[in-house]
Design a protein around this motif. Structure first.
Motif, short mmCIF file in Angstrom:
data_model
loop_
_atom_site.label_atom_id
_atom_site.label_comp_id
_atom_site.label_asym_id
_atom_site.label_seq_id
_atom_site.Cartn_x
_atom_site.Cartn_y
_atom_site.Cartn_z
N TYR A 246 24.13 -23.92 -67.99
CA TYR A 246 24.11 -24.69 -66.74
C TYR A 246 24.22 -26.18 -67.03
CZ TYR A 246 22.51 -26.05 -62.07
OH TYR A 246 22.42 -26.59 -60.82
N LEU A 247 23.98 -26.55 -68.29
CA LEU A 247 23.91 -27.98 -68.64
C LEU A 247 25.25 -28.45 -69.19
CD1 LEU A 247 21.45 -29.93 -68.69
CD2 LEU A 247 21.30 -29.48 -71.13
N ASP A 248 25.72 -29.63 -68.72
CA ASP A 248 26.97 -30.17 -69.24
C ASP A 248 26.81 -30.44 -70.74
OD1 ASP A 248 27.38 -30.20 -66.53
OD2 ASP A 248 27.24 -32.37 -66.32
N GLU A 249 27.69 -29.85 -71.53
CA GLU A 249 27.56 -29.94 -72.99
C GLU A 249 27.57 -31.39 -73.49
OE1 GLU A 249 30.67 -27.99 -75.21
OE2 GLU A 249 29.65 -28.54 -77.09
N ASP A 250 28.39 -32.22 -72.82
CA ASP A 250 28.54 -33.61 -73.27
C ASP A 250 27.32 -34.47 -72.95
OD1 ASP A 250 29.14 -33.29 -70.60
OD2 ASP A 250 31.10 -34.26 -70.70
N LEU A 251 26.35 -33.91 -72.24
CA LEU A 251 25.14 -34.66 -71.90
C LEU A 251 23.97 -34.31 -72.81
CD1 LEU A 251 24.51 -34.82 -68.07
CD2 LEU A 251 24.42 -36.70 -69.70
N ILE A 252 24.06 -33.17 -73.49
CA ILE A 252 22.91 -32.64 -74.23
C ILE A 252 22.34 -33.67 -75.21
CG2 ILE A 252 22.16 -30.84 -75.86
CD1 ILE A 252 24.32 -29.02 -74.59
N GLY A 253 23.22 -34.30 -76.00
CA GLY A 253 22.77 -35.27 -76.99
C GLY A 253 21.94 -36.38 -76.38
N ILE A 254 22.44 -36.94 -75.28
CA ILE A 254 21.74 -38.05 -74.62
C ILE A 254 20.38 -37.59 -74.09
CG2 ILE A 254 21.85 -39.57 -72.59
CD1 ILE A 254 24.96 -39.63 -73.13
N LEU A 255 20.34 -36.40 -73.51
CA LEU A 255 19.07 -35.89 -72.97
C LEU A 255 18.05 -35.66 -74.10
CD1 LEU A 255 20.40 -33.37 -70.29
CD2 LEU A 255 19.74 -35.76 -70.01
#
Lengths: 236, 236
Positions: B29-38
Motif C-alpha cells: 500500500y506504501l509508495d516504494e519511492d517514499l519508504i526511505g524517507i519515512l
C-alpha cells in the motif's frame, strides 16, 4: 526550546508593516476586498500582517506554473476576466508555456506567541483555510503563519507550438477560471465573517485609535458587500 | 502558553504509526519511492510520520480539483501515464467535470517539541519543500507538520458536454503531466538526500534495532535509484 520572542523588535516590525499597509492602500496597491480582514487582524496587539493576495487570475509564460526563474506574468487580474482579454494574449508569441492560473486568497501574518499562532490556525480552519500553517519562527519576526485554501487551478493554454484552447473550449475555460476566482472570494467572505466575530482577543490601542483618527469603519470593508450580489453563498 | 506534550501518549502514537507503516508496506500500500524517507524520519526518536504520498497523477470527476464531497477519482497512478489510458477515460460519461491533476509529494509528520518542528521546517526548505508548515498542535498528537512543494497542475479535460482536449493537444497534456510528476520525484530525491545527511539528530534505538532485525538497509530505498536514470537532475 522555549522559543523567546524579542517583543520590542517584534513591535517595531508591526509598526513598520502597519505604515506600509497604509502606503499600499493610498497608492491603490492593496486589494480592496482584503482591507477589512487586514484591519481586523492588525487590531489585535499580538498580530501583524505581512504580504497578502485576495485571489487572482494570472497568465504566466513559464515552464511550470510554480516557476519563479525564467518566468514572466503576462496577465494579472483580481476580478473576473473576459474571453477577449485571453484571445489577445494568445495572439502573441510564447517563449515557454502559457498557463492560466486561478487562485484563492493567501495571507501572511505574524504572532508573538505560540498560543496565538495555535488560536489563529483554529480560526483559519473554521473559515475553510485548510492549508494553513506556521511556516517559520524567528525571535524578531515572530511566528510566521501562511493562511491559504486549496482553491487553485493551473490550466495549460499553449505549449511550444501547440495551442491547447480553441475558441469554443477557451470560452469554457474562462468561465471555469472565473468560477474558481469567485470560490476564492467566498473563502475571503467566510474569513471576514469568522475573524470579525472573534477578533481582537487583545485590542491594540494604537491601531484602534489610528483607525478612529482616520475615520475608518471596518464593516465598510466586508468583502460580502463587493461579491455578495454576484455569488451564491450556500456554504458560508 | 508553554505548550506541553504528553510524551507517553505521543510515544504510543509513534509505535502505532510505526506498526501501521509495516502493515502498509507488506500489503504493497506504501509508495516504494517514499519508504526511505519515512524510515529516516522515524529513526529519530522525536519524530513519527503519518500519512504521505510520493506524488501522483489523478483524474477526478468533480466540480473543482479540490472538491471532496460529490467527487470521484476515476484514475490514479504514481508513475508516468500513457495517452491511451486517458483516451479510455474520455470515452466514458462524466457527471461533473473531468480534471487531470499532477502533484508532487506530500508528507505529514509529528514532532514532540517546537524546537524539532522548527529544525524540520528548516531542513524542508533546504530540500525545496517551500510550502511546509506546522498545521496543528495537540498535547497527545504533537506538532503536526505538512511537508509539501508547489509542484502541482490541474488541467480541465472536459466540462459539461465540452471536450477540451482533442487527441493532438491531449498528447501534449499527457507529456506535461508526466513531466510535472517527475518534477515532484526530483523533490523526493532532494528530500532523501538532505534528510539522509542530517537525520537522525537523536536516534530512536527501538526503531534502529527493528530495522536491523528486519535486515533493512535504508540506502536501498534512495528514490534516486528508481528515478535517477529517467530524469535530468540539474538542480539537485
Amino acid at each position: 526550546m522555549s522559543f523567546k520572542i524579542n517583543l520590542s523588535a517584534w513591535q517595531r516590525r508591526k509598526t513598520e508593516f502597519w505604515n506600509r499597509l497604509w502606503e499600499d492602500l493610498e497608492i491603490g496597491y492593496l486589494d480592496e476586498d482584503l482591507i477589512g480582514i487586514l484591519l481586523i487582524l492588525n487590531s489585535d496587539k499580538n498580530i501583524y500582517t505581512l504580504s497578502s493576495c485576495s485571489g487572482r487570475i494570472t497568465i504566466s509564460d513559464s515552464t511550470y506554473p510554480w516557476s519563479r526563474e525564467e518566468s514572466s506574468v503576462v496577465f494579472k487580474k483580481h476580478i473576473p476576466i473576459t474571453i477577449n482579454e485571453i484571445l489577445d494574449i494568445l495572439k502573441k508569441p510564447v517563449v515557454r508555456r502559457l498557463w492560466l492560473n486561478s487562485t484563492g486568497p493567501i495571507l501572511h501574518l505574524s504572532t508573538n506567541s505560540l498560543e496565538y499562532a495555535d488560536k489563529i490556525l483554529s480560526l483559519a480552519r473554521k473559515a475553510g483555510l485548510k492549508h494553513s500553517g506556521i511556516i517559520s519562527m524567528n525571535p524578531d519576526k515572530g511566528y510566521i503563519i501562511e493562511l491559504t485554501s486549496g482553491v487553485k487551478v493551473s490550466h495549460l493554454l499553449r505549449s511550444r507550438g501547440i495551442l491547447l484552447a480553441e475558441e469554443d473550449s477557451l470560452r469554457e475555460i474562462v468561465d471555469v477560471a472565473n468560477e474558481v476566482l469567485l470560490e476564492g472570494k467566498k473563502v475571503l467572505i467566510r474569513m471576514f465573517k469568522v475573524f470579525r466575530s472573534e477578533l481582537p482577543w487583545n485590542p491594540d490601542n494604537n491601531i484602534v485609535s489610528d483607525l478612529k483618527n482616520r475615520g475608518i469603519n471596518i464593516d465598510k470593508y466586508d468583502p460580502y458587500k463587493i461579491y455578495g450580489k454576484i455569488i451564491r453563498l450556500d456554504n458560508t
